[in-house]
Design a protein around this motif. Structure first.
Motif, PDB file in Angstrom:
ATOM      1  N   MET A 240       0.855  -1.187   0.000  1.00  0.00           N
ATOM      2  CA  MET A 240       0.000   0.000   0.000  1.00  0.00           C
ATOM      3  C   MET A 240       0.889   1.234   0.000  1.00  0.00           C
ATOM      4  O   MET A 240       1.803   1.340   0.812  1.00  0.00           O
ATOM      5  N   ASN A 241       0.615   2.138  -0.916  1.00  0.00           N
ATOM      6  CA  ASN A 241       1.416   3.345  -1.075  1.00  0.00           C
ATOM      7  C   ASN A 241       0.601   4.519  -0.540  1.00  0.00           C
ATOM      8  O   ASN A 241      -0.275   5.042  -1.209  1.00  0.00           O
ATOM      9  N   PHE A 242       0.888   4.930   0.691  1.00  0.00           N
ATOM     10  CA  PHE A 242       0.131   6.011   1.316  1.00  0.00           C
ATOM     11  C   PHE A 242       0.412   7.364   0.673  1.00  0.00           C
ATOM     12  O   PHE A 242      -0.452   8.227   0.636  1.00  0.00           O
ATOM     13  N   THR A 243       1.623   7.547   0.167  1.00  0.00           N
ATOM     14  CA  THR A 243       1.944   8.814  -0.495  1.00  0.00           C
ATOM     15  C   THR A 243       1.025   9.031  -1.680  1.00  0.00           C
ATOM     16  O   THR A 243       0.443  10.110  -1.836  1.00  0.00           O
ATOM     17  N   VAL A 244       0.883   8.022  -2.512  1.00  0.00           N
ATOM     18  CA  VAL A 244       0.014   8.137  -3.683  1.00  0.00           C
ATOM     19  C   VAL A 244      -1.425   8.363  -3.248  1.00  0.00           C
ATOM     20  O   VAL A 244      -2.150   9.187  -3.816  1.00  0.00           O
ATOM     21  N   ALA A 245      -1.861   7.661  -2.205  1.00  0.00           N
ATOM     22  CA  ALA A 245      -3.232   7.830  -1.722  1.00  0.00           C
ATOM     23  C   ALA A 245      -3.487   9.264  -1.276  1.00  0.00           C
ATOM     24  O   ALA A 245      -4.570   9.814  -1.519  1.00  0.00           O
ATOM     25  N   ASN A 246      -2.504   9.900  -0.671  1.00  0.00           N
ATOM     26  CA  ASN A 246      -2.665  11.279  -0.201  1.00  0.00           C
ATOM     27  C   ASN A 246      -2.626  12.298  -1.329  1.00  0.00           C
ATOM     28  O   ASN A 246      -2.865  13.486  -1.101  1.00  0.00           O
ATOM     29  N   TYR A 247      -2.318  11.857  -2.534  1.00  0.00           N
ATOM     30  CA  TYR A 247      -2.325  12.726  -3.712  1.00  0.00           C
ATOM     31  C   TYR A 247      -3.440  12.342  -4.686  1.00  0.00           C
ATOM     32  O   TYR A 247      -3.434  12.773  -5.832  1.00  0.00           O
ATOM     33  N   ASP A 248      -4.369  11.522  -4.251  1.00  0.00           N
ATOM     34  CA  ASP A 248      -5.443  11.024  -5.110  1.00  0.00           C
ATOM     35  C   ASP A 248      -6.403  12.168  -5.463  1.00  0.00           C
ATOM     36  O   ASP A 248      -7.075  12.717  -4.587  1.00  0.00           O
ATOM     37  N   PRO A 249      -6.495  12.534  -6.751  1.00  0.00           N
ATOM     38  CA  PRO A 249      -7.377  13.637  -7.135  1.00  0.00           C
ATOM     39  C   PRO A 249      -8.862  13.317  -6.912  1.00  0.00           C
ATOM     40  O   PRO A 249      -9.684  14.229  -6.845  1.00  0.00           O
ATOM     41  N   ALA A 250      -9.203  12.040  -6.773  1.00  0.00           N
ATOM     42  CA  ALA A 250     -10.592  11.693  -6.460  1.00  0.00           C
ATOM     43  C   ALA A 250     -10.923  12.039  -5.009  1.00  0.00           C
ATOM     44  O   ALA A 250     -12.087  12.236  -4.661  1.00  0.00           O
ATOM     45  N   MET A 251      -9.897  12.144  -4.162  1.00  0.00           N
ATOM     46  CA  MET A 251     -10.099  12.475  -2.749  1.00  0.00           C
ATOM     47  C   MET A 251      -9.789  13.940  -2.443  1.00  0.00           C
ATOM     48  O   MET A 251     -10.393  14.527  -1.562  1.00  0.00           O
ATOM     49  N   PHE A 252      -8.806  14.497  -3.154  1.00  0.00           N
ATOM     50  CA  PHE A 252      -8.318  15.834  -2.833  1.00  0.00           C
ATOM     51  C   PHE A 252      -8.264  16.687  -4.096  1.00  0.00           C
ATOM     52  O   PHE A 252      -7.504  16.383  -5.014  1.00  0.00           O
ATOM     53  N   ASP A 253      -9.044  17.770  -4.137  1.00  0.00           N
ATOM     54  CA  ASP A 253      -8.963  18.704  -5.253  1.00  0.00           C
ATOM     55  C   ASP A 253      -7.565  19.294  -5.312  1.00  0.00           C
ATOM     56  O   ASP A 253      -6.990  19.643  -4.276  1.00  0.00           O
ATOM     57  N   GLU A 254      -7.017  19.395  -6.514  1.00  0.00           N
ATOM     58  CA  GLU A 254      -5.671  19.937  -6.706  1.00  0.00           C
ATOM     59  C   GLU A 254      -4.707  19.357  -5.663  1.00  0.00           C
ATOM     60  O   GLU A 254      -4.175  20.075  -4.823  1.00  0.00           O
ATOM     61  N   PRO A 255      -4.472  18.064  -5.719  1.00  0.00           N
ATOM     62  CA  PRO A 255      -3.714  17.397  -4.655  1.00  0.00           C
ATOM     63  C   PRO A 255      -2.268  17.856  -4.486  1.00  0.00           C
ATOM     64  O   PRO A 255      -1.693  17.656  -3.420  1.00  0.00           O
ATOM     65  N   LEU A 256      -1.675  18.493  -5.483  1.00  0.00           N
ATOM     66  CA  LEU A 256      -0.292  18.957  -5.352  1.00  0.00           C
ATOM     67  C   LEU A 256      -0.203  20.315  -4.660  1.00  0.00           C
ATOM     68  O   LEU A 256       0.888  20.775  -4.324  1.00  0.00           O
ATOM     69  N   ARG A 257      -1.338  20.964  -4.457  1.00  0.00           N
ATOM     70  CA  ARG A 257      -1.365  22.310  -3.875  1.00  0.00           C
ATOM     71  C   ARG A 257      -1.477  22.237  -2.357  1.00  0.00           C
ATOM     72  O   ARG A 257      -2.281  21.495  -1.814  1.00  0.00           O
ATOM     73  N   PHE A 258      -0.647  23.020  -1.653  1.00  0.00           N
ATOM     74  CA  PHE A 258      -0.768  23.169  -0.205  1.00  0.00           C
ATOM     75  C   PHE A 258      -1.969  24.058   0.064  1.00  0.00           C
ATOM     76  O   PHE A 258      -2.030  25.184  -0.420  1.00  0.00           O
ATOM     77  N   ASP A 259      -2.937  23.562   0.816  1.00  0.00           N
ATOM     78  CA  ASP A 259      -4.190  24.285   1.024  1.00  0.00           C
ATOM     79  C   ASP A 259      -4.577  24.246   2.496  1.00  0.00           C
ATOM     80  O   ASP A 259      -5.002  23.216   3.015  1.00  0.00           O
ATOM     81  N   LEU A 260      -4.432  25.378   3.173  1.00  0.00           N
ATOM     82  CA  LEU A 260      -4.787  25.470   4.587  1.00  0.00           C
ATOM     83  C   LEU A 260      -6.270  25.230   4.840  1.00  0.00           C
ATOM     84  O   LEU A 260      -6.656  24.869   5.940  1.00  0.00           O
TER      85      LEU A 260
END
Length: 144
Positions: free
Chosen positions: A57-77
């Motif tokens: 399981m690759n948690f890094t990839v999961a935390n960048y999943d665009p289906a879960m997080f809009d604009e996943p590469l952007r730091f968003d407070l």
């Protein structure tokens, strides 16, 4: 420090530190991979997995999943990430996750209280590791 607008908001409103820590943990996932062995035949996402096969399981990839997080590469407070897998999930969730989050929050509270004008002086240097994110150095300037 790589996001001056967000840092300015945090310095002005320290109540945002917990949200910032959650977002930092999403972007720099401390536990990157975990390996398990399938105990039964199953199918995940159209892929057959047989009992006894290794599953990573690759948690890094999961935390960048665009289906879960809009604009996943952007730091968003304002993201309020509640589904972040920084410390795994379920019965295998890191037992020290809460302590690590509190330690990070307190570290940033104290750092920004003493050095609100801290600035990055280069990129963070990570130790090569597939399992965890290990920061070797973060060049900064402590401005008064």
């Amino acid at each position: 420090m790589r996001h001056p607008e967000a840092k300015a908001r945090i310095v002005a409103d320290r109540s945002l530190i917990a949200d910032a820590v959650a977002e930092m943990l999403r972007l720099v996932t401390p536990g990157r991979y975990i390996r398990r062995t399938a105990t039964a035949d199953t199918e995940i996402g159209g892929h057959r997995i047989r009992a006894g096969e290794a599953v990573v399981m690759n948690f890094t990839v999961a935390n960048y999943d665009p289906a879960m997080f809009d604009e996943p590469l952007r730091f968003d407070l304002d993201r309020r990430p509640s589904d972040v897998l920084a410390f795994s999930w379920g019965p295998h969730r890191c037992i020290g996750a809460f302590v690590a989050q509190v330690e990070a929050r307190v570290a940033f509270e104290e750092l920004l209280a003493r050095f609100p004008n801290i600035e990055a002086r280069g990129p963070a240097v990570f130790h090569p590791s597939l399992a965890t994110a290990v920061v070797e150095s973060v060049p900064v300037a402590f401005l008064t």
